[in-house]
Design a protein around this motif. Sequence first.
Motif, PDB file in Angstrom:
ATOM      1  N   LYS A 180      26.391  31.727  52.179  1.00 26.19           N
ATOM      2  CA  LYS A 180      26.004  32.673  51.137  1.00 26.19           C
ATOM      3  C   LYS A 180      26.303  32.053  49.792  1.00 26.19           C
ATOM      4  O   LYS A 180      27.090  31.099  49.704  1.00 26.19           O
ATOM      5  CB  LYS A 180      26.798  33.987  51.266  1.00 26.19           C
ATOM      6  N   PRO A 181      25.704  32.569  48.715  1.00 28.90           N
ATOM      7  CA  PRO A 181      26.079  32.083  47.383  1.00 28.90           C
ATOM      8  C   PRO A 181      27.574  32.279  47.141  1.00 28.90           C
ATOM      9  O   PRO A 181      28.144  33.304  47.536  1.00 28.90           O
ATOM     10  CB  PRO A 181      25.236  32.951  46.443  1.00 28.90           C
ATOM     11  N   VAL A 182      28.190  31.314  46.504  1.00 23.64           N
ATOM     12  CA  VAL A 182      29.629  31.360  46.257  1.00 23.64           C
ATOM     13  C   VAL A 182      30.013  32.610  45.469  1.00 23.64           C
ATOM     14  O   VAL A 182      31.001  33.288  45.783  1.00 23.64           O
ATOM     15  CB  VAL A 182      30.082  30.092  45.503  1.00 23.64           C
ATOM     16  N   THR A 183      29.218  32.932  44.449  1.00 25.04           N
ATOM     17  CA  THR A 183      29.518  34.113  43.632  1.00 25.04           C
ATOM     18  C   THR A 183      29.462  35.391  44.456  1.00 25.04           C
ATOM     19  O   THR A 183      30.238  36.324  44.217  1.00 25.04           O
ATOM     20  CB  THR A 183      28.543  34.210  42.454  1.00 25.04           C
ATOM     21  N   GLN A 184      28.566  35.430  45.429  1.00 26.97           N
ATOM     22  CA  GLN A 184      28.457  36.628  46.276  1.00 26.97           C
ATOM     23  C   GLN A 184      29.687  36.768  47.174  1.00 26.97           C
ATOM     24  O   GLN A 184      30.216  37.875  47.330  1.00 26.97           O
ATOM     25  CB  GLN A 184      27.193  36.554  47.136  1.00 26.97           C
ATOM     26  N   VAL A 185      30.135  35.664  47.759  1.00 29.75           N
ATOM     27  CA  VAL A 185      31.313  35.714  48.629  1.00 29.75           C
ATOM     28  C   VAL A 185      32.547  36.136  47.841  1.00 29.75           C
ATOM     29  O   VAL A 185      33.334  36.981  48.295  1.00 29.75           O
ATOM     30  CB  VAL A 185      31.558  34.342  49.291  1.00 29.75           C
ATOM     31  N   ILE A 186      32.719  35.578  46.640  1.00 33.75           N
ATOM     32  CA  ILE A 186      33.869  35.942  45.805  1.00 33.75           C
ATOM     33  C   ILE A 186      33.778  37.405  45.389  1.00 33.75           C
ATOM     34  O   ILE A 186      34.762  38.151  45.451  1.00 33.75           O
ATOM     35  CB  ILE A 186      33.946  35.027  44.582  1.00 33.75           C
ATOM     36  N   GLY A 187      32.586  37.826  44.968  1.00 31.21           N
ATOM     37  CA  GLY A 187      32.414  39.201  44.507  1.00 31.21           C
ATOM     38  C   GLY A 187      32.638  40.229  45.600  1.00 31.21           C
ATOM     39  O   GLY A 187      33.164  41.317  45.340  1.00 31.21           O
ATOM     40  N   GLU A 188      32.281  39.887  46.835  1.00 32.27           N
ATOM     41  CA  GLU A 188      32.415  40.841  47.933  1.00 32.27           C
ATOM     42  C   GLU A 188      33.843  40.950  48.455  1.00 32.27           C
ATOM     43  O   GLU A 188      34.219  41.986  49.024  1.00 32.27           O
ATOM     44  CB  GLU A 188      31.494  40.439  49.086  1.00 32.27           C
ATOM     45  N   ASN A 189      34.642  39.893  48.282  1.00 34.07           N
ATOM     46  CA  ASN A 189      35.948  39.860  48.939  1.00 34.07           C
ATOM     47  C   ASN A 189      37.136  39.806  47.984  1.00 34.07           C
ATOM     48  O   ASN A 189      38.288  39.762  48.450  1.00 34.07           O
ATOM     49  CB  ASN A 189      36.024  38.645  49.876  1.00 34.07           C
ATOM     50  N   MET A 190      36.896  39.808  46.685  1.00 34.13           N
ATOM     51  CA  MET A 190      37.994  39.689  45.742  1.00 34.13           C
ATOM     52  C   MET A 190      38.766  40.993  45.557  1.00 34.13           C
ATOM     53  O   MET A 190      39.938  40.986  45.184  1.00 34.13           O
ATOM     54  CB  MET A 190      37.466  39.226  44.377  1.00 34.13           C
ATOM     55  N   TRP A 191      38.128  42.119  45.834  1.00 38.05           N
ATOM     56  CA  TRP A 191      38.735  43.395  45.455  1.00 38.05           C
ATOM     57  C   TRP A 191      39.919  43.770  46.329  1.00 38.05           C
ATOM     58  O   TRP A 191      40.885  44.366  45.836  1.00 38.05           O
ATOM     59  CB  TRP A 191      37.664  44.493  45.482  1.00 38.05           C
ATOM     60  N   ILE A 192      39.887  43.440  47.605  1.00 41.56           N
ATOM     61  CA  ILE A 192      41.024  43.759  48.444  1.00 41.56           C
ATOM     62  C   ILE A 192      42.233  42.918  48.034  1.00 41.56           C
ATOM     63  O   ILE A 192      43.375  43.401  48.008  1.00 41.56           O
ATOM     64  CB  ILE A 192      40.687  43.552  49.952  1.00 41.56           C
ATOM     65  N   SER A 193      41.993  41.650  47.682  1.00 42.00           N
ATOM     66  CA  SER A 193      43.080  40.799  47.195  1.00 42.00           C
ATOM     67  C   SER A 193      43.632  41.340  45.885  1.00 42.00           C
ATOM     68  O   SER A 193      44.856  41.367  45.659  1.00 42.00           O
ATOM     69  CB  SER A 193      42.583  39.362  46.998  1.00 42.00           C
ATOM     70  N   PHE A 194      42.723  41.775  45.014  1.00 41.78           N
ATOM     71  CA  PHE A 194      43.141  42.320  43.722  1.00 41.78           C
ATOM     72  C   PHE A 194      43.969  43.590  43.927  1.00 41.78           C
ATOM     73  O   PHE A 194      45.003  43.779  43.269  1.00 41.78           O
ATOM     74  CB  PHE A 194      41.914  42.631  42.869  1.00 41.78           C
ATOM     75  N   ALA A 195      43.533  44.460  44.831  1.00 36.75           N
ATOM     76  CA  ALA A 195      44.248  45.716  45.068  1.00 36.75           C
ATOM     77  C   ALA A 195      45.650  45.457  45.602  1.00 36.75           C
ATOM     78  O   ALA A 195      46.633  46.049  45.129  1.00 36.75           O
ATOM     79  CB  ALA A 195      43.456  46.588  46.037  1.00 36.75           C
ATOM     80  N   ILE A 196      45.759  44.561  46.584  1.00 33.94           N
ATOM     81  CA  ILE A 196      47.065  44.253  47.162  1.00 33.94           C
ATOM     82  C   ILE A 196      47.996  43.660  46.118  1.00 33.94           C
ATOM     83  O   ILE A 196      49.141  44.092  45.950  1.00 33.94           O
ATOM     84  CB  ILE A 196      46.916  43.283  48.352  1.00 33.94           C
TER      85      ILE A 196
END
Length: 335
Positions: A94-110
């Motif tokens: 997948k595009p790198v930006t898409q992978v980061i955008g889809e999975n960054m929020w759980i890391s940010f929340a924790i």
Amino acid sequence: MFKYIVKRLGISIIILLGVSIIIYTMVRLMPIDFITTNFAGQIQTGAFDENDLLRFKELYGLADNSFLGILKGYFKWLANVLQGDFGNSFKYRKPVTQVIGENMWISFAIAMIATVLQFLIAIPLGISSATHQYSVRDYTVTVFTMIGLSLPTYFFAAIVVKIFAVNLGWLPANGLIYASSSYPATFLGFMSKLGDMALHLILPIGVSVVLSLGGLMRYTRTNTLEVLSADYIRTARAKGLSEKKVIYKHAFRNTLIPLATLLAGIIPSLFGGMMITEQVFAIDGIGRLAYQALTVGDVPFVMGYNMFLAVLTVLGTLLSDIMYSIVDPRVKLGR
């Protein structure tokens, strides 16, 4: 202020350019590459020969690891980035930006929850330790600090999982929700899923908080001791102010000034500091995905992830300088 920010942003672009060169070179010089790792089975069985392997490496831009080859690959990557294209991840397809955008929020929340708890716990304990210097309380906080600084994340996390998940069975050991769970698309279903996720996040957040407390407690204790020895504190006490007012009205305010500099490291750590924790607890956040991409030599994703952290670091440093001037009016930002 505006001129200072513009100047710092200009310098930051040069810094990011230098960082990107270093990271790209290091990633390309790793002893592994995606093609060799991904097609290891076919190579062992003889389905792939050296010519097939070279052809795939050329297709992925990994064939030439000479100085000129790496330089050519870097400028090709940079030209695409300037057009807003960070490329497609080799591993996740997948595009790198898409992978980061889809999975960054759980890391940010924790990491955000862990950081807030860290400050709420470490600062009062650090101040209490400083105001009771050489007491049992001070020594207890010091021992706790050394434990937090000494224990590796994977070791402490394994102990916590063994006790609370395996032996006692109080909390889940990994993941975000139970594998057998299914929630209806209703408000009650959403709340049930949220509660399930909260239960799964207790251990990773707890591990992050405990291991992060040591440094901040020691930093707060040192700053508080320095402030308490200042002349204006002695003057406040000589005027008959209560010890509580001296500490929490006069000393505490100035203790916060050096803590403002910690903002430079907090912002990137919200995403980068969870890599090992997410790996241990099998949480598919951005940190775990980056670790798995690194182990297979996924150049586009590793570059995109590290540049993401680099941008956050630069912005965090700028925010730290601005906050320092806000909490301490004596500090004037240069032009």
